[in-house]
Design a protein around this motif. Structure first.
Motif, PDB file in Angstrom:
ATOM      1  N   ALA A 181       0.620  -1.315  -0.164  1.00  0.00           N
ATOM      2  CA  ALA A 181       0.070  -0.006   0.071  1.00  0.00           C
ATOM      3  C   ALA A 181       0.926   1.279  -0.011  1.00  0.00           C
ATOM      4  O   ALA A 181       0.537   2.242  -0.778  1.00  0.00           O
ATOM      5  CB  ALA A 181      -0.943  -0.255   1.186  1.00  0.00           C
ATOM      6  N   LEU A 212       4.339   5.857  -2.097  1.00  0.00           N
ATOM      7  CA  LEU A 212       3.500   7.154  -1.097  1.00  0.00           C
ATOM      8  C   LEU A 212       4.574   8.049  -0.468  1.00  0.00           C
ATOM      9  O   LEU A 212       5.618   7.563  -0.063  1.00  0.00           O
ATOM     10  CB  LEU A 212       2.767   6.192   0.013  1.00  0.00           C
ATOM     11  CG  LEU A 212       1.946   7.239   0.765  1.00  0.00           C
ATOM     12  CD1 LEU A 212       0.734   7.806  -0.135  1.00  0.00           C
ATOM     13  CD2 LEU A 212       1.172   6.152   1.867  1.00  0.00           C
ATOM     14  N   LYS A 227      -5.723   8.423  -5.397  1.00  0.00           N
ATOM     15  CA  LYS A 227      -4.710   7.478  -5.411  1.00  0.00           C
ATOM     16  C   LYS A 227      -4.014   7.737  -3.848  1.00  0.00           C
ATOM     17  O   LYS A 227      -3.920   6.444  -3.083  1.00  0.00           O
ATOM     18  CB  LYS A 227      -3.642   7.500  -6.450  1.00  0.00           C
ATOM     19  CG  LYS A 227      -2.529   6.435  -6.274  1.00  0.00           C
ATOM     20  CD  LYS A 227      -1.345   6.473  -7.393  1.00  0.00           C
ATOM     21  CE  LYS A 227      -0.624   5.510  -7.060  1.00  0.00           C
ATOM     22  NZ  LYS A 227       0.795   5.932  -7.514  1.00  0.00           N
ATOM     23  N   TYR A 228      -3.660   8.866  -3.510  1.00  0.00           N
ATOM     24  CA  TYR A 228      -3.182   8.888  -2.121  1.00  0.00           C
ATOM     25  C   TYR A 228      -4.146   8.413  -0.935  1.00  0.00           C
ATOM     26  O   TYR A 228      -3.716   7.965  -0.033  1.00  0.00           O
ATOM     27  CB  TYR A 228      -2.935  10.461  -1.902  1.00  0.00           C
ATOM     28  CG  TYR A 228      -2.220  11.051  -0.662  1.00  0.00           C
ATOM     29  CD1 TYR A 228      -0.799  11.001  -0.653  1.00  0.00           C
ATOM     30  CD2 TYR A 228      -2.968  11.456   0.387  1.00  0.00           C
ATOM     31  CE1 TYR A 228      -0.501  11.446   0.584  1.00  0.00           C
ATOM     32  CE2 TYR A 228      -2.378  12.155   1.531  1.00  0.00           C
ATOM     33  CZ  TYR A 228      -1.087  11.922   1.627  1.00  0.00           C
ATOM     34  OH  TYR A 228      -0.404  12.298   2.677  1.00  0.00           O
ATOM     35  N   GLN A 288      -4.206   4.668  -1.070  1.00  0.00           N
ATOM     36  CA  GLN A 288      -3.265   4.043  -0.146  1.00  0.00           C
ATOM     37  C   GLN A 288      -3.428   4.257   1.226  1.00  0.00           C
ATOM     38  O   GLN A 288      -3.038   3.257   1.808  1.00  0.00           O
ATOM     39  CB  GLN A 288      -1.965   4.810  -0.876  1.00  0.00           C
ATOM     40  CG  GLN A 288      -1.589   4.327  -2.333  1.00  0.00           C
ATOM     41  CD  GLN A 288      -0.291   4.778  -2.709  1.00  0.00           C
ATOM     42  OE1 GLN A 288      -0.383   6.049  -3.400  1.00  0.00           O
ATOM     43  NE2 GLN A 288       0.800   4.194  -2.427  1.00  0.00           N
ATOM     44  N   TRP A 289      -3.657   5.304   1.619  1.00  0.00           N
ATOM     45  CA  TRP A 289      -3.863   5.474   3.170  1.00  0.00           C
ATOM     46  C   TRP A 289      -4.871   4.818   3.819  1.00  0.00           C
ATOM     47  O   TRP A 289      -4.765   4.002   4.638  1.00  0.00           O
ATOM     48  CB  TRP A 289      -3.940   7.012   3.602  1.00  0.00           C
ATOM     49  CG  TRP A 289      -2.589   7.705   3.510  1.00  0.00           C
ATOM     50  CD1 TRP A 289      -2.057   8.693   2.656  1.00  0.00           C
ATOM     51  CD2 TRP A 289      -1.775   7.570   4.596  1.00  0.00           C
ATOM     52  NE1 TRP A 289      -0.831   8.955   3.227  1.00  0.00           N
ATOM     53  CE2 TRP A 289      -0.656   8.325   4.316  1.00  0.00           C
ATOM     54  CE3 TRP A 289      -1.537   6.794   5.880  1.00  0.00           C
ATOM     55  CZ2 TRP A 289       0.344   8.559   5.190  1.00  0.00           C
ATOM     56  CZ3 TRP A 289      -0.417   6.825   6.594  1.00  0.00           C
ATOM     57  CH2 TRP A 289       0.712   8.114   6.317  1.00  0.00           C
ATOM     58  N   GLN A 298      -5.677   1.830   2.613  1.00  0.00           N
ATOM     59  CA  GLN A 298      -5.177   0.228   2.659  1.00  0.00           C
ATOM     60  C   GLN A 298      -4.441   0.295   3.826  1.00  0.00           C
ATOM     61  O   GLN A 298      -4.389  -0.744   4.495  1.00  0.00           O
ATOM     62  CB  GLN A 298      -4.550  -0.006   1.425  1.00  0.00           C
ATOM     63  CG  GLN A 298      -5.446  -0.017   0.154  1.00  0.00           C
ATOM     64  CD  GLN A 298      -4.717  -0.174  -1.174  1.00  0.00           C
ATOM     65  OE1 GLN A 298      -3.518  -0.581  -1.159  1.00  0.00           O
ATOM     66  NE2 GLN A 298      -5.139   0.408  -2.180  1.00  0.00           N
TER      67      GLN A 298
END
Length: 161
Positions: A16, A20, A102-103, A106-107, A109
């Motif tokens: 994840a 990032l 997307k950011y 990811q956070w 997940q």
């Protein structure tokens, strides 16, 4: 949590967190940290210093610049809610910007993996903001404990002036 479960958590978080960047005055990567040998009954700054200092001090892979991280024991401490910290990052700031989505994804997940596998999830910040200087480097842990007392979570950084 068995060694296999801790390894599963590491893989989920690392997948994840790939690419990032935690955005502040100086951007930082998000890296997985753990102390499977720890046996803590409570997630505290002292436990993080005791069990995670060796995985923190002197690291040069957190900030995008090669600045080594300072010793944890020499820094001020602040404990915050992991829920609030993670919630702010999982919100899509600009729905028209694909990078913002997307950011947040990811956070989300990372949050899901941490909340699924860890108890007592906390944000523990080491460092202080420095007004008018660039010395305000802060190490940010989002860390919890397994049922057996091992510590695990993420480490990132922030510069606050």
């Amino acid at each position: 949590m068995s060694a296999e479960a801790l390894e599963k958590l590491r893989k989920e978080v690392e997948k994840a967190a790939e690419g990032l960047v935690f955005i502040s005055e100086s951007d930082a990567r998000v890296v997985f940290v753990s102390a499977p040998e720890a046996r803590v009954t409570e997630v505290t700054p002292e436990a993080v210093v005791t069990w995670l200092s060796a995985k923190h001090d002197g690291r040069t892979d957190v900030f995008l610049s090669p600045t080594p991280l300072p010793r944890l024991a020499e820094k001020a401490v602040e404990v915050k809610s992991a829920g609030d910290f993670l919630a702010r990052r999982t919100e899509v700031a600009d729905p028209s910007d694909p990078e913002s989505g997307k950011y947040a994804s990811q956070w989300s997940q990372i949050r899901q993996a941490l909340e699924e596998h860890l108890q007592e999830l906390r944000v523990i910040r080491f460092g202080e903001a420095h007004r008018g200087s660039v010395d305000g480097q802060i190490s940010v842990f989002v860390v919890g404990r397994t049922q057996e007392g091992a510590l695990a979570g993420i480490l990132t950084g922030s510069v606050e002036t």
